[in-house]
Design an enzyme around this catalytic site. Sequence first.
Site: not given
Ligand code: COA
Length: 337
Positions: A116, A258, A288
């Site tokens: 990214c 980004h 993204n």
């Molecule tokens: N729909 C519903 N629930 C989902 C889900 C989806 N699409 N994806 C994950 N969950 C659930 C998880 O299983 C977890 O459940 P649990 O609490 O029962 O274990 C819960 O949601 C919380 O997951 P978590 O990973 O802690 O959520 P978060 O608030 O960190 O959000 C992301 C997850 C991925 C959106 C976030 O971490 C993020 O944006 N990270 C950066 C990703 C990114 O930009 N990557 C690219 C490189 S720069």
Amino acid sequence: MPLTAVLTGLGAYLPPRRVSNEELADRFDTTDEWITSRTGIRSRRWADPGTSTGDLAVEAGHRALKSAGVDPEPGAVDLVVLATTTPDHLCPATAPDVAARIGLTGAAAFDISAVCSGFVYALETAANAIGAGRARTALVIGAETYSTILNPADRTTSVIFGDGAGAVVLTAGDADRPGALHGFELGSDGTQKDVICIPAGGSRQRAALAEPAPGDEYFAMEGRKVFLSAVQRMSESSTALLDRIGWPVESVGHLVGHQANVRILRAVAEQLGIPAERAVVNLDQVGNTSAASIPIALADAAAASSLTVGERVLLTAFGGGLTWGSAALTWPDVVPA
Ligand code: COA
């Protein structure tokens, strides 16, 4: 005296198929409410099967050249740099084919792989070539088809990523011209390489020797770790760059980060002390798009005329590797094609 790279054209291309949160909720165990509240994304574009990263890059590249008033013919551009995580092939690079299809056969052309952060890495590479007098005009493209590497069993990554391409033209010019690039800051931490990766398909897990473990051929990430690192690294990298070039943070007109997650963008703006309304956000419509996200955001901002010619703009990105990078420029006087 080194020359300055000036952004003189920009363009973007998105594949036509729009994929809404509702459509994904029919396919995965997820909801529009979860996706919108956790990421800010409402829809994204996915390329139809048969459409490659190179196909999107060619469209964006043509548009950027048109916006710069550069005819796509051999000799018009000295350098084509393509940032991508999803090249058309492992070998050869996608950039030479893209350059040829645009009409730029003969230009130096290569890919940059910094996930990214790739566009910022590519931008600095091209700006340095111009600064060293090795190129007068460069085409810098960020293009991705993440839909080809998403794990259909992984609801988290499947709702986040979109396909698309964005491109800019850089031309040698004066530092006081709108669009001038004023500095860069790049970094990496390879000890965290497993936080974002595609385990199989490279020389570490050779495709010819064994079937990859289920899922290893797909993109995977540890979302929570990525979130925290992204905020920290983009904030630190931005601050380091602004300090080095002597731009007070209050002088920054807009932040183009980004487009990973609206909560990440807000947190970076807050840590830097930039009001949230000055952070450009278009991920609600495109998701993204990894290496394509910053040039697509730039083209969207230009199309909406939401920035003022000559104002100070800070770009910052973070991605797999781990990698990060920031760039400072003044807003160009260009209309996207
Ligand atoms: N729909 C519903 N629930 C989902 C889900 C989806 N699409 N994806 C994950 N969950 C659930 C998880 O299983 C977890 O459940 P649990 O609490 O029962 O274990 C819960 O949601 C919380 O997951 P978590 O990973 O802690 O959520 P978060 O608030 O960190 O959000 C992301 C997850 C991925 C959106 C976030 O971490 C993020 O944006 N990270 C950066 C990703 C990114 O930009 N990557 C690219 C490189 S720069």
